[in-house]
Structure formats: C-alpha cells, structure tokens
Design a protein around this motif. Structure first.
Motif, short mmCIF file in Angstrom:
data_model
loop_
_atom_site.label_atom_id
_atom_site.label_comp_id
_atom_site.label_asym_id
_atom_site.label_seq_id
_atom_site.Cartn_x
_atom_site.Cartn_y
_atom_site.Cartn_z
N ILE A 69 69.07 96.36 -2.31
CA ILE A 69 70.06 97.35 -2.87
C ILE A 69 71.33 96.71 -2.55
CG2 ILE A 69 71.04 99.53 -1.80
CD1 ILE A 69 67.80 100.21 -1.00
N ALA A 70 71.78 96.01 -1.94
CA ALA A 70 73.13 95.41 -1.65
C ALA A 70 73.62 94.57 -2.74
CB ALA A 70 73.40 94.61 -0.32
N ILE A 71 72.56 93.98 -3.47
CA ILE A 71 72.78 92.98 -4.74
C ILE A 71 73.12 94.03 -5.74
CG2 ILE A 71 71.65 91.79 -6.42
CD1 ILE A 71 70.15 90.13 -3.91
N GLY A 72 72.31 95.14 -5.75
CA GLY A 72 72.45 96.18 -6.87
C GLY A 72 73.68 96.85 -6.86
N VAL A 73 74.25 97.12 -5.48
CA VAL A 73 75.54 97.79 -5.07
C VAL A 73 76.68 96.80 -5.68
CG1 VAL A 73 77.19 98.80 -3.18
CG2 VAL A 73 74.75 99.46 -3.61
N ASN A 74 76.47 95.57 -5.42
CA ASN A 74 77.70 94.63 -5.77
C ASN A 74 77.70 94.49 -7.02
OD1 ASN A 74 79.53 92.61 -4.81
ND2 ASN A 74 77.96 91.26 -5.52
N ASP A 75 76.50 94.51 -7.77
CA ASP A 75 76.40 94.31 -9.39
C ASP A 75 77.29 95.64 -9.80
OD1 ASP A 75 74.88 92.31 -9.24
OD2 ASP A 75 73.37 93.03 -9.84
N GLU A 83 80.43 99.22 -19.11
CA GLU A 83 79.26 98.26 -18.94
C GLU A 83 78.54 98.76 -17.76
OE1 GLU A 83 80.37 94.38 -17.46
OE2 GLU A 83 79.06 93.50 -19.37
N THR A 84 77.18 98.69 -17.83
CA THR A 84 76.41 98.91 -16.43
C THR A 84 75.29 97.99 -16.89
OG1 THR A 84 77.03 101.10 -16.28
CG2 THR A 84 75.11 100.74 -15.10
N LYS A 85 75.05 96.96 -15.98
CA LYS A 85 73.90 96.13 -16.01
C LYS A 85 73.77 95.44 -14.54
CE LYS A 85 76.14 92.28 -17.77
NZ LYS A 85 76.54 91.01 -18.89
N PHE A 86 72.53 95.07 -14.16
CA PHE A 86 72.07 94.48 -12.92
C PHE A 86 72.09 92.84 -13.34
CE2 PHE A 86 70.49 98.87 -12.14
CZ PHE A 86 71.31 99.01 -10.70
N SER A 87 72.26 92.25 -12.37
CA SER A 87 72.24 90.71 -12.45
C SER A 87 70.87 90.36 -12.26
CB SER A 87 72.77 89.97 -11.23
OG SER A 87 72.28 90.38 -9.76
N PRO A 88 70.49 89.07 -13.07
CA PRO A 88 69.05 88.63 -12.66
C PRO A 88 68.66 88.59 -11.49
CG PRO A 88 70.53 87.16 -14.36
CD PRO A 88 71.60 88.19 -13.52
N ALA A 89 69.34 88.25 -10.22
CA ALA A 89 68.96 88.35 -8.95
C ALA A 89 68.44 89.69 -8.63
CB ALA A 89 70.01 87.83 -7.96
N ASN A 91 67.30 92.01 -10.69
CA ASN A 91 65.91 92.44 -11.39
C ASN A 91 64.79 91.43 -10.71
OD1 ASN A 91 67.08 94.14 -13.21
ND2 ASN A 91 67.88 92.31 -14.28
N ILE A 92 65.13 90.23 -10.42
CA ILE A 92 63.83 89.44 -9.68
C ILE A 92 63.49 90.14 -8.44
CG2 ILE A 92 63.19 87.37 -8.71
CD1 ILE A 92 64.92 85.95 -11.06
N ILE A 93 64.22 90.37 -7.70
CA ILE A 93 63.91 90.91 -6.24
C ILE A 93 63.35 92.41 -6.53
CG2 ILE A 93 64.56 91.84 -4.15
CD1 ILE A 93 66.70 89.61 -4.24
N ALA A 94 64.05 93.18 -7.63
CA ALA A 94 63.43 94.63 -7.71
C ALA A 94 61.88 94.64 -8.25
CB ALA A 94 64.29 95.12 -8.71
N MET A 95 61.89 93.51 -9.06
CA MET A 95 60.36 93.45 -9.79
C MET A 95 59.43 93.28 -8.27
SD MET A 95 60.38 91.87 -13.43
CE MET A 95 61.38 90.30 -13.12
N GLN A 96 59.50 92.47 -7.56
CA GLN A 96 58.75 92.11 -6.62
C GLN A 96 58.62 93.39 -5.55
OE1 GLN A 96 57.02 89.29 -6.27
NE2 GLN A 96 57.85 88.70 -8.29
N ILE A 97 59.60 93.97 -5.16
CA ILE A 97 59.49 95.24 -4.26
C ILE A 97 58.80 96.35 -5.18
CG2 ILE A 97 60.83 97.35 -3.73
CD1 ILE A 97 63.25 95.22 -2.88
N CYS A 98 59.21 96.59 -6.41
CA CYS A 98 58.49 97.70 -7.06
C CYS A 98 57.08 97.22 -7.41
CB CYS A 98 59.19 97.84 -8.34
SG CYS A 98 60.73 98.64 -8.26
N ARG A 99 56.45 96.01 -7.24
CA ARG A 99 54.95 95.83 -7.52
C ARG A 99 54.30 95.96 -6.27
NH1 ARG A 99 55.47 90.12 -10.92
NH2 ARG A 99 56.24 91.14 -12.95
N GLY A 100 55.07 95.91 -5.22
CA GLY A 100 54.31 96.26 -3.97
C GLY A 100 53.87 95.20 -3.16
#
Length: 100
Positions: A69-75, A83-89, A91-100
């Motif tokens: 969440i902190a990385i997303g807020v910083n992004d 422009e609204t986009k998230f960093s690769p970092a 996206n990588i962590i978010a994918m891991q969290i969302c997969r469970g």
C-alpha cells in the motif's frame, strides 16, 4: 504478523513506511485517501483478507500489505498530471498478495 486495523492506523503505518513525519491535516487527508484507494484496489484484485469487518470497520492487514500500500501511495503521489500508473514493484507485490 496480521493486525486488525482501522483507516487511522493504516494512515499512520503508511506514513511511517514512506517517511512522512508531518501531521498536517491536508497531507493526512491526501495520504489517507490514497491509502484507502490502493487498499480497495487490492481488495477488488483479490486480496479479500483486507475487506473491512462490517461491524468494527477494521481490516486484517499484514506488514507486506502495508509495504505494498505504501509503494502504491508513493506511486500515486509521484504521478504526473493526466497519468495514473503503478510501478513494477507495486505490481509484483500486489500480484503476490492477491493470489493469497
């Protein structure tokens, strides 16, 4: 470690993670709004464990969730106009969290 937290605690932990020490109401409002938006983005993407309890309005949020969440807020804070986009970092962590 899992921690049930409300949005005020989420704000505090996100500010700590990104190194914001001011307690200015405008800054707090901006960061809190972005933190809630990122948390909701993660919930909709599959991080169901972060859904707030209907009675207490607290969520189960891990240290990894806070970091993401902190990385997303910083992004979001660093996006340019139009422009609204998230960093690769994020996206990588978010994918891991969302997969469970």
């Amino acid at each position: 470690m899992d921690d049930a937290m409300d949005d005020v605690t989420l704000l505090s932990k996100v500010k700590e993670a990104i190194g914001i020490v001011t307690d200015d109401p405008g800054v707090n409002s901006n960061i809190k709004g972005k933190a809630i938006a990122v948390k909701n983005y993660l919930i909709k993407a599959g991080a169901k464990h972060m859904t707030p309890d209907p009675v207490t309005q607290k969520s189960v949020i891990t240290e990894t969730d806070i970091a993401c969440i902190a990385i997303g807020v910083n992004d979001l804070l660093n996006n340019k106009a139009g422009e609204t986009k998230f960093s690769p970092a994020f996206n990588i962590i978010a994918m891991q969290i969302c997969r469970g």
